[in-house]
Scaffold this motif. Sequence first.
Motif, PDB file in Angstrom:
ATOM      1  N   ASP A  40       0.824  -1.215   0.000  1.00  0.00           N
ATOM      2  CA  ASP A  40       0.000   0.000   0.000  1.00  0.00           C
ATOM      3  C   ASP A  40       0.856   1.262   0.000  1.00  0.00           C
ATOM      4  O   ASP A  40       0.522   2.251  -0.651  1.00  0.00           O
ATOM      5  N   ARG A  70       0.947   4.343   7.667  1.00  0.00           N
ATOM      6  CA  ARG A  70       0.140   3.240   7.118  1.00  0.00           C
ATOM      7  C   ARG A  70       0.044   2.105   8.135  1.00  0.00           C
ATOM      8  O   ARG A  70      -1.006   1.515   8.328  1.00  0.00           O
ATOM      9  N   ASP A  73      -2.267   3.112  10.920  1.00  0.00           N
ATOM     10  CA  ASP A  73      -3.648   3.035  10.424  1.00  0.00           C
ATOM     11  C   ASP A  73      -4.151   1.600  10.441  1.00  0.00           C
ATOM     12  O   ASP A  73      -5.304   1.338  10.784  1.00  0.00           O
ATOM     13  N   ARG A  74      -3.293   0.658  10.055  1.00  0.00           N
ATOM     14  CA  ARG A  74      -3.683  -0.759  10.068  1.00  0.00           C
ATOM     15  C   ARG A  74      -3.956  -1.241  11.491  1.00  0.00           C
ATOM     16  O   ARG A  74      -4.898  -1.988  11.734  1.00  0.00           O
ATOM     17  N   ARG A  76      -4.952   0.564  14.036  1.00  0.00           N
ATOM     18  CA  ARG A  76      -6.234   1.152  14.451  1.00  0.00           C
ATOM     19  C   ARG A  76      -7.406   0.446  13.783  1.00  0.00           C
ATOM     20  O   ARG A  76      -8.436   0.206  14.408  1.00  0.00           O
ATOM     21  N   SER A  77      -7.254   0.122  12.521  1.00  0.00           N
ATOM     22  CA  SER A  77      -8.313  -0.588  11.800  1.00  0.00           C
ATOM     23  C   SER A  77      -8.573  -1.958  12.421  1.00  0.00           C
ATOM     24  O   SER A  77      -9.728  -2.357  12.602  1.00  0.00           O
ATOM     25  N   GLU A  78      -7.506  -2.676  12.753  1.00  0.00           N
ATOM     26  CA  GLU A  78      -7.647  -3.991  13.393  1.00  0.00           C
ATOM     27  C   GLU A  78      -8.305  -3.861  14.754  1.00  0.00           C
ATOM     28  O   GLU A  78      -9.148  -4.684  15.122  1.00  0.00           O
ATOM     29  N   GLN A  79      -7.933  -2.836  15.509  1.00  0.00           N
ATOM     30  CA  GLN A  79      -8.534  -2.629  16.835  1.00  0.00           C
ATOM     31  C   GLN A  79     -10.021  -2.336  16.711  1.00  0.00           C
ATOM     32  O   GLN A  79     -10.822  -2.838  17.502  1.00  0.00           O
ATOM     33  N   ARG A  80     -10.401  -1.525  15.739  1.00  0.00           N
ATOM     34  CA  ARG A  80     -11.828  -1.240  15.530  1.00  0.00           C
ATOM     35  C   ARG A  80     -12.576  -2.505  15.139  1.00  0.00           C
ATOM     36  O   ARG A  80     -13.678  -2.763  15.605  1.00  0.00           O
ATOM     37  N   PHE A  81     -11.959  -3.311  14.279  1.00  0.00           N
ATOM     38  CA  PHE A  81     -12.572  -4.565  13.844  1.00  0.00           C
ATOM     39  C   PHE A  81     -12.791  -5.498  15.030  1.00  0.00           C
ATOM     40  O   PHE A  81     -13.874  -6.054  15.214  1.00  0.00           O
ATOM     41  N   ARG A  84     -15.551  -4.102  17.273  1.00  0.00           N
ATOM     42  CA  ARG A  84     -16.895  -4.352  16.719  1.00  0.00           C
ATOM     43  C   ARG A  84     -17.306  -5.793  16.926  1.00  0.00           C
ATOM     44  O   ARG A  84     -18.443  -6.085  17.299  1.00  0.00           O
TER      45      ARG A  84
END
Length: 143
Positions: A40, A70, A73-74, A76-81, A84
Amino acid sequence: MAQGEVEAFEELYARTVTRVYGVIRRVLLDRALSEDAAQDVYVQVWFNAYKYNPDAGSPMTWLLMIAHRRAVDRVRSEQRFIGRNLKYEMLSRFHEYDPVPALVDRLAAAEAIGRCLGSLTTLQYESPCLLRRTHLYRRGCRA
């Protein structure tokens, strides 16, 4: 490279991929996620090379900053996932008790018993009562 020079990009990649991947891997720890993030980064560099400002720092500094951002960001994205998924799991496990289905079942059972009792003859209907009275009488009780 800002004009889309493939050779310049290939040289940049060859010279920097080890350091870019290392920065990302230290943040993400997972090999597959790190490889995706590194890819990415280079896609972003290819499409945004014109945004590089030499006055802000060296190309390596710019590239490593993009790589670190980057990777974060990944994370944070994993933590949000994960958040949820945990929230969904908790909500699906501990849902509020709904008494309506149980009440409907009880009403249906009562109606079925009523229909069955209505189809009994008088002797069939009174037999359990007679047995109960006989049993109680023998034990010394009166019904």
